[in-house]
Scaffold this motif. Sequence first.
Motif, PDB file in Angstrom:
ATOM      1  N   HIS A  23      -5.161  -8.926   6.743  1.00 23.66           N
ATOM      2  CA  HIS A  23      -4.552  -8.368   5.538  1.00 23.66           C
ATOM      3  C   HIS A  23      -3.706  -9.400   4.795  1.00 23.66           C
ATOM      4  CE1 HIS A  23      -1.031  -8.154   8.154  1.00 23.66           C
ATOM      5  NE2 HIS A  23      -1.727  -7.408   8.990  1.00 23.66           N
ATOM      6  N   ASP A  69       2.787  -1.314   9.647  1.00 17.83           N
ATOM      7  CA  ASP A  69       2.965  -0.006  10.279  1.00 17.83           C
ATOM      8  C   ASP A  69       1.897   0.968   9.768  1.00 17.83           C
ATOM      9  OD1 ASP A  69       3.775   0.888   7.754  1.00 17.83           O
ATOM     10  OD2 ASP A  69       5.909   0.906   8.266  1.00 17.83           O
ATOM     11  N   SER A  70       2.002   2.223  10.172  1.00 17.26           N
ATOM     12  CA  SER A  70       0.986   3.221   9.830  1.00 17.26           C
ATOM     13  C   SER A  70       0.898   3.485   8.329  1.00 17.26           C
ATOM     14  CB  SER A  70       1.274   4.531  10.566  1.00 17.26           C
ATOM     15  OG  SER A  70       2.563   5.024  10.216  1.00 17.26           O
ATOM     16  N   ARG A  71       1.939   3.100   7.595  1.00 14.48           N
ATOM     17  CA  ARG A  71       1.949   3.304   6.143  1.00 14.48           C
ATOM     18  C   ARG A  71       1.585   2.033   5.373  1.00 14.48           C
ATOM     19  NH1 ARG A  71       7.644   6.065   4.881  1.00 14.48           N
ATOM     20  NH2 ARG A  71       6.785   5.929   2.739  1.00 14.48           N
ATOM     21  N   GLY A  72       1.202   0.999   6.097  1.00 14.84           N
ATOM     22  CA  GLY A  72       0.799  -0.239   5.449  1.00 14.84           C
ATOM     23  C   GLY A  72       1.935  -1.151   5.053  1.00 14.84           C
ATOM     24  N   ARG A  73       3.140  -0.882   5.562  1.00 15.85           N
ATOM     25  CA  ARG A  73       4.298  -1.723   5.278  1.00 15.85           C
ATOM     26  C   ARG A  73       4.491  -2.733   6.408  1.00 15.85           C
ATOM     27  NH1 ARG A  73       8.746   2.885   4.836  1.00 15.85           N
ATOM     28  NH2 ARG A  73       7.895   3.092   6.948  1.00 15.85           N
ATOM     29  N   ASP A 109       6.206  -4.245   9.296  1.00 12.68           N
ATOM     30  CA  ASP A 109       7.150  -3.745  10.293  1.00 12.68           C
ATOM     31  C   ASP A 109       7.959  -4.932  10.828  1.00 12.68           C
ATOM     32  OD1 ASP A 109       8.395  -2.909  12.711  1.00 12.68           O
ATOM     33  OD2 ASP A 109       6.894  -1.341  13.001  1.00 12.68           O
TER      34      ASP A 109
END
Length: 326
Positions: A128, A135-139, A141
Amino acid sequence: MQKPVIRPRRLRQSVAMRNQVRELNVHPNELVLPVFVREGISEAQEISSLPGIYQHTLDSIRGVVNEAAKAGVGGIMLFGVPAERDAVGSGATDPDGILNRALRVVAEEAGDAITVQADLCLDEFTDHGHCGVLDSRGRVDNDATLERYTEMAVVQAESGAQIIGMSGMMDGQIAAARDALDDAGHDDAVLLAYSAKYASAFYGPFREAVDSQLQGDRRTYQMDPANRREGILEARLDIEEGADIVMVKPAMSYLDVLADVSAESQVPVWAYQVSGEYAMIQAAALNGWIDRERAIAESIVSIRRAGADAVLTYFATEYAQALRAF
């Protein structure tokens, strides 16, 4: 007409006079050469947006090291370009990954002639293109990324890196890496903190150099170009966490920040003349718009004058050779 009493021009009247009173002289060992090593290529490949700069093989990198050392360059900063990537940047911690293999080659070739430095960041190794774990939200971590950074730091030190360039801009990365290195018996590894690293447009050619997979931007962790005081804050935090050297990046567009950090820091301060800054000089020179050699010298002198104790620059070997010939 009253004649001027104070005549600053007296000290500019000849080459010898100007040299005698020059306030700053750059030495080759104050220069660091960034170098790219790419997996899966059979010969060095020129980077189109960085004329004169190449992605190297594990064989061709040896010549780069020897040429730089002979010119008196102080260090080599290595960046790896892997053939495969994944979400967590597994290649960054693989002892047989391209960057870690390159470190072993360069350490063997360099001996004590030049410092061996490694970029510690996940962006080259993730599918990416971000500098950390998502994280699971694409931010990105922050704390999960620190765990990956500590693994990277130990592997890089074991592979021969003497200076580890912490470039990811995660909060707490210096303290985490320092603890991991000390626990692993690498308490002599030097931590170079990319303290004031800005979300800059001048990184463009670098993205080509490392075949970046980035979609979007890095503004949630790299600094806002409008913020000056924050640069001092970041440097202070890194020094408190155990940074041996702090960095301002980019250099030429952030000379004010560099001067601020230099005035406050009790540890060495470095600056990175980034890919876009290099490319602008090269492009203007290729078009005949500027005197290339003078522009190179002036740009590096300006960075040193603003307070950098050393400069990472793609011109390092060429400029070091010019200084030795002077």
